[in-house]
Design a protein around this motif. Structure first.
Motif, PDB file in Angstrom:
ATOM      1  N   ALA A 236      40.249  40.726  36.450  1.00 48.82           N
ATOM      2  CA  ALA A 236      40.197  39.282  36.204  1.00 48.82           C
ATOM      3  C   ALA A 236      38.852  38.707  36.630  1.00 48.82           C
ATOM      4  CB  ALA A 236      41.341  38.582  36.945  1.00 48.82           C
ATOM      5  N   GLU A 237      38.349  39.134  37.788  1.00 54.57           N
ATOM      6  CA  GLU A 237      37.058  38.637  38.279  1.00 54.57           C
ATOM      7  C   GLU A 237      35.903  39.060  37.370  1.00 54.57           C
ATOM      8  OE1 GLU A 237      36.444  36.520  40.811  1.00 54.57           O
ATOM      9  OE2 GLU A 237      38.614  36.342  41.050  1.00 54.57           O
ATOM     10  N   ILE A 238      35.913  40.317  36.933  1.00 51.41           N
ATOM     11  CA  ILE A 238      34.810  40.792  36.108  1.00 51.41           C
ATOM     12  C   ILE A 238      34.880  40.175  34.717  1.00 51.41           C
ATOM     13  CG2 ILE A 238      35.759  42.914  35.127  1.00 51.41           C
ATOM     14  CD1 ILE A 238      32.280  42.581  36.698  1.00 51.41           C
ATOM     15  N   GLU A 239      36.072  39.880  34.231  1.00 53.40           N
ATOM     16  CA  GLU A 239      36.208  39.200  32.938  1.00 53.40           C
ATOM     17  C   GLU A 239      35.588  37.807  33.020  1.00 53.40           C
ATOM     18  OE1 GLU A 239      37.044  40.531  30.130  1.00 53.40           O
ATOM     19  OE2 GLU A 239      37.864  42.402  30.904  1.00 53.40           O
ATOM     20  N   ARG A 240      35.813  37.111  34.132  1.00 56.53           N
ATOM     21  CA  ARG A 240      35.188  35.792  34.327  1.00 56.53           C
ATOM     22  C   ARG A 240      33.673  35.922  34.371  1.00 56.53           C
ATOM     23  NH1 ARG A 240      39.921  34.334  37.193  1.00 56.53           N
ATOM     24  NH2 ARG A 240      39.264  35.219  39.166  1.00 56.53           N
TER      25      ARG A 240
END
Length: 151
Positions: free
Chosen positions: A9-13
């Motif tokens: 989720a963090e890397i997608e952001r």
């Protein structure tokens, strides 16, 4: 599993904010590979490599391993051989190289690399290598190659 999903989720952001950041894309590829989303991992890692041909050693290793998992053994061998030449020393690239050679029935090459792994790292444990995979089939595919390579 939850930490992988949180990291995803963090890397997608991060990649949504800066879709042309090679480090972000490579990080995304690493995470996706361990999650078992190998096609998407290869896509992200190849895109990162197009942006920055000098990816760090961990990201280049992830690309060779992802190719291996997709049974793209020639690509895995090419990438792992390049990684070994550029990185040298003791690294996991030789493990992917030995497994990919074995899957291609290049038994002499696989045995040579396996012997080098054992010489440089006598504590190498093939049963422990790759245990971060969340997809059991990925771990089994890797272990099959390592077994065929004599590790």
């Amino acid at each position: 599993y939850q930490q992988y999903k949180r990291a995803e989720a963090e890397i997608e952001r991060a990649t949504a904010i800066n879709p042309n950041d090679a480090q972000g894309l490579a990080g995304r590829g690493n995470i996706l590979m361990w999650l078992g989303q190998t096609d998407a991992a290869i896509e992200a890692l190849e895109q990162a490599r197009r942006i920055d041909p000098n990816l760090n050693a961990l990201d280049r290793f992830a690309l060779s391993l992802a190719y291996y998992l997709k049974q793209r053994y020639d690509a895995a061998i090419d990438q792992a051989e390049l990684n070994v030449r550029e990185v040298g020393g003791v690294d996991f690239n030789r493990v992917v190289l030995a497994a990919a050679y074995a899957q291609q029935n290049r038994t002499a090459d696989a045995a040579r690399v396996a012997a080098e792994i054992r010489r440089v790292d006598p504590t190498f444990n093939a049963q422990e290598f790759g245990t971060k995979f969340l997809n059991a089939a990925d771990l089994e595919r890797l272990r099959d190659g390592l077994h065929k390579a004599g590790l």
